[in-house]
Design a protein around this motif. Structure first.
Motif, short mmCIF file in Angstrom:
data_model
loop_
_atom_site.label_atom_id
_atom_site.label_comp_id
_atom_site.label_asym_id
_atom_site.label_seq_id
_atom_site.Cartn_x
_atom_site.Cartn_y
_atom_site.Cartn_z
N LEU A 48 0.82 -1.21 0.00
CA LEU A 48 0.00 0.00 0.00
C LEU A 48 0.86 1.26 0.00
CD1 LEU A 48 -2.83 -1.07 2.47
CD2 LEU A 48 -2.94 -0.93 -0.02
N THR A 49 1.97 1.23 0.72
CA THR A 49 2.86 2.40 0.75
C THR A 49 3.54 2.60 -0.60
OG1 THR A 49 3.26 2.06 3.12
CG2 THR A 49 4.82 3.46 1.93
N ALA A 50 4.04 1.52 -1.17
CA ALA A 50 4.70 1.63 -2.47
C ALA A 50 3.74 2.12 -3.54
CB ALA A 50 5.30 0.27 -2.86
N ARG A 51 2.49 1.66 -3.49
CA ARG A 51 1.51 2.09 -4.48
C ARG A 51 1.22 3.58 -4.35
NH1 ARG A 51 0.28 0.57 -9.04
NH2 ARG A 51 -1.93 1.11 -8.83
N GLU A 52 1.24 4.09 -3.13
CA GLU A 52 1.00 5.53 -2.95
C GLU A 52 2.09 6.35 -3.64
OE1 GLU A 52 -0.78 7.49 -0.16
OE2 GLU A 52 -2.05 5.89 0.61
N TRP A 53 3.33 5.89 -3.53
CA TRP A 53 4.43 6.60 -4.20
C TRP A 53 4.41 6.35 -5.71
CZ3 TRP A 53 7.04 10.27 -1.77
CH2 TRP A 53 7.15 10.21 -0.38
N LEU A 62 -1.19 14.40 -3.45
CA LEU A 62 -2.40 15.00 -2.90
C LEU A 62 -2.16 15.53 -1.48
CD1 LEU A 62 -5.09 12.41 -4.07
CD2 LEU A 62 -4.59 14.65 -5.07
N ALA A 63 -1.34 14.80 -0.72
CA ALA A 63 -1.05 15.26 0.64
C ALA A 63 -0.28 16.56 0.63
CB ALA A 63 -0.27 14.18 1.39
N LEU A 64 0.58 16.75 -0.36
CA LEU A 64 1.38 17.96 -0.43
C LEU A 64 0.54 19.20 -0.72
CD1 LEU A 64 4.44 16.58 -2.43
CD2 LEU A 64 4.24 16.92 0.03
N ARG A 74 4.64 13.27 6.28
CA ARG A 74 4.99 12.38 7.38
C ARG A 74 3.76 12.05 8.23
NH1 ARG A 74 9.91 14.95 10.47
NH2 ARG A 74 8.83 16.87 9.85
N ARG A 75 2.91 13.06 8.46
CA ARG A 75 1.69 12.78 9.21
C ARG A 75 0.73 11.91 8.38
NH1 ARG A 75 -1.65 17.11 12.70
NH2 ARG A 75 0.22 16.76 13.95
N TRP A 76 0.65 12.20 7.10
CA TRP A 76 -0.20 11.42 6.20
C TRP A 76 0.14 9.94 6.27
CZ3 TRP A 76 -4.34 11.96 2.92
CH2 TRP A 76 -4.49 11.02 1.89
N PHE A 77 1.43 9.62 6.09
CA PHE A 77 1.85 8.22 6.12
C PHE A 77 1.82 7.67 7.54
CE2 PHE A 77 3.76 9.04 1.91
CZ PHE A 77 3.26 7.94 1.24
N GLY A 78 2.19 8.49 8.52
CA GLY A 78 2.19 8.01 9.90
C GLY A 78 0.82 7.52 10.35
N VAL A 79 -0.22 8.29 10.02
CA VAL A 79 -1.58 7.88 10.39
C VAL A 79 -2.00 6.62 9.64
CG1 VAL A 79 -4.01 8.56 10.30
CG2 VAL A 79 -2.28 10.21 11.04
N ARG A 80 -1.62 6.52 8.38
CA ARG A 80 -1.98 5.34 7.59
C ARG A 80 -1.28 4.09 8.12
NH1 ARG A 80 -4.64 7.51 3.31
NH2 ARG A 80 -4.39 5.92 1.72
N TRP A 81 -0.03 4.22 8.48
CA TRP A 81 0.69 3.07 9.05
C TRP A 81 0.11 2.69 10.41
CZ3 TRP A 81 6.02 5.77 7.95
CH2 TRP A 81 6.25 5.72 6.57
N ALA A 82 -0.22 3.69 11.21
CA ALA A 82 -0.81 3.39 12.51
C ALA A 82 -2.17 2.71 12.35
CB ALA A 82 -0.95 4.68 13.32
N THR A 83 -2.93 3.13 11.33
CA THR A 83 -4.23 2.50 11.08
C THR A 83 -4.06 1.05 10.68
OG1 THR A 83 -5.15 4.62 10.38
CG2 THR A 83 -6.34 2.64 9.71
N THR A 109 10.60 2.63 11.83
CA THR A 109 9.60 3.68 11.54
C THR A 109 10.26 5.05 11.46
OG1 THR A 109 7.91 2.38 12.69
CG2 THR A 109 7.44 4.71 12.31
N LEU A 110 11.15 5.35 12.40
CA LEU A 110 11.86 6.63 12.36
C LEU A 110 12.69 6.76 11.09
CD1 LEU A 110 12.99 6.97 16.09
CD2 LEU A 110 11.23 8.28 14.91
N THR A 111 13.30 5.66 10.66
CA THR A 111 14.07 5.69 9.42
C THR A 111 13.16 5.97 8.23
OG1 THR A 111 15.61 4.07 10.36
CG2 THR A 111 15.68 4.40 7.98
N ALA A 112 11.98 5.35 8.20
CA ALA A 112 11.03 5.61 7.12
C ALA A 112 10.59 7.07 7.10
CB ALA A 112 9.82 4.69 7.26
N LEU A 113 10.35 7.65 8.26
CA LEU A 113 9.95 9.06 8.32
C LEU A 113 11.07 9.98 7.86
CD1 LEU A 113 7.99 9.05 11.71
CD2 LEU A 113 7.05 9.15 9.40
N ARG A 114 12.32 9.61 8.14
CA ARG A 114 13.45 10.41 7.66
C ARG A 114 13.56 10.33 6.14
NH1 ARG A 114 17.25 12.40 11.03
NH2 ARG A 114 18.81 12.25 9.37
N VAL A 115 13.28 9.17 5.57
CA VAL A 115 13.30 9.04 4.11
C VAL A 115 12.23 9.94 3.49
CG1 VAL A 115 12.90 7.44 2.20
CG2 VAL A 115 14.25 6.70 4.17
N ILE A 116 11.04 9.95 4.11
CA ILE A 116 9.97 10.83 3.61
C ILE A 116 10.37 12.29 3.71
CG2 ILE A 116 7.62 11.62 4.07
CD1 ILE A 116 6.91 8.82 4.94
#
Length: 301
Positions: free
Chosen positions: A106-111, A118-120, A127-136, A289-296
């Protein structure tokens, strides 16, 4: 008064967490239903096997304890332990691998489809967009996994207390492997899927990389025996590594296991071992997760 009401905002800001979680739930309802059906199937099997312990008790009362454990009957110790191990195999590491696959895809498809653009354009940061989706996603899989773990523990504790299991490695695996750490592995799978999906941004490479990273991190954590630093009483009971397997690791389904460590545990070690292992796995998940957020952050800077 009426002018004030008319001037009041009628919609919630898109940057807040609750609307973002609602969007994620609406978009993920199809995989959620599929996971629910899988969880129901596993739960029904565990409950069905749980009621089979009554037949095992009846058999032992009829043929005696020695014949029950070392004979060959339809509901003897070997047969019932094998059924319990099959139940555990569906929980030990498969939910973590499913979580990694689902989150990664799902994350790869978003990119890949550039939906993240759309989030931009909104007031929410990527980061909040993906963070909430991952938490969900983590919440969905965790909510479905916890009842299954509870059902399995009810079954295995019932059998263990009545001495209905075989003696040896299978008994140890059945009793000590499934628990809070199973849920922690699910969170690790979500974190690994988030990182691989974000870093690779392509569907097919992520299909391989997400579960592979989950497995590699779990294998390193188990092989390092780092959880023993948080569970000191067990430390003195373990010496050396299993000569077989892969780098001293054995496997319960896809879950890497330290056989010497598992076989040295006693019932009083269950909760300290599970909680120490869970803390270690969750720490690794937080790092991914922190590494993923840094990549974003770097990609959208």
């Amino acid at each position: 008064m009426s002018a004030a009401i008319a001037a009041a905002p009628t919609s919630t800001r898109p940057g807040r967490l609750r609307p973002l979680a609602g969007i994620a739930l609406r978009q993920y309802w199809v995989p959620g239903v599929i996971l629910l059906l899988l969880a129901l199937r596993i739960g029904v099997q565990i409950v069905y096997h749980y009621y089979g312990w009554a037949d095992a008790v009846a058999l032992r009362n009829r043929v005696g304890g020695e014949a029950y454990h070392f004979g060959r009957y339809a509901n003897d110790a070997h047969m019932m332990t094998a059924k319990l191990m099959d139940d555990g195999a569906m929980l030990a590491f498969q939910p973590a691998l499913f979580a990694a696959l689902l989150t990664g895809v799902l994350t790869a498809r978003e990119w890949e489809t550039r939906r993240v653009v759309l989030a931009l354009t909104q007031t929410v940061t990527p980061r909040r967009w993906f963070g909430v989706r991952w938490a969900t996603l983590a919440g969905i899989v965790v909510v479905l996994t916890v009842p299954l773990v509870a059902l399995y523990r009810m079954s295995v504790v019932h059998a263990f207390d009545l001495n209905l299991l075989t003696y040896g490695a299978e008994r140890q695996n059945a009793y000590y492997t499934i628990g809070p750490v199973t849920v922690a592995y699910v969170v690790l799978g979500v974190a690994a899927g988030a990182l691989t999906g974000t870093y690779l941004c392509r569907l097919w490479p992520t299909l391989v990389a997400a579960p592979l990273l989950t497995w590699l991190v779990a294998a390193v954590l188990v092989r390092s025996r780092a959880m023993l630093l948080l569970d000191l009483p067990v430390l003195s009971k373990v010496d050396g590594f299993h000569p077989g397997g892969v780098f001293g690791l054995m496997f319960y389904d896809a879950l890497p296991q330290d056989a010497y460590l598992t076989n040295s545990l006693t019932p009083g070690d269950y909760w300290p071992y599970q909680l120490a292992s869970s803390a270690l796995v969750l720490a690794a998940a937080a790092l991914l997760t922190l590494t993923a957020l840094r990549v974003i952050r770097r990609r959208t800077a």
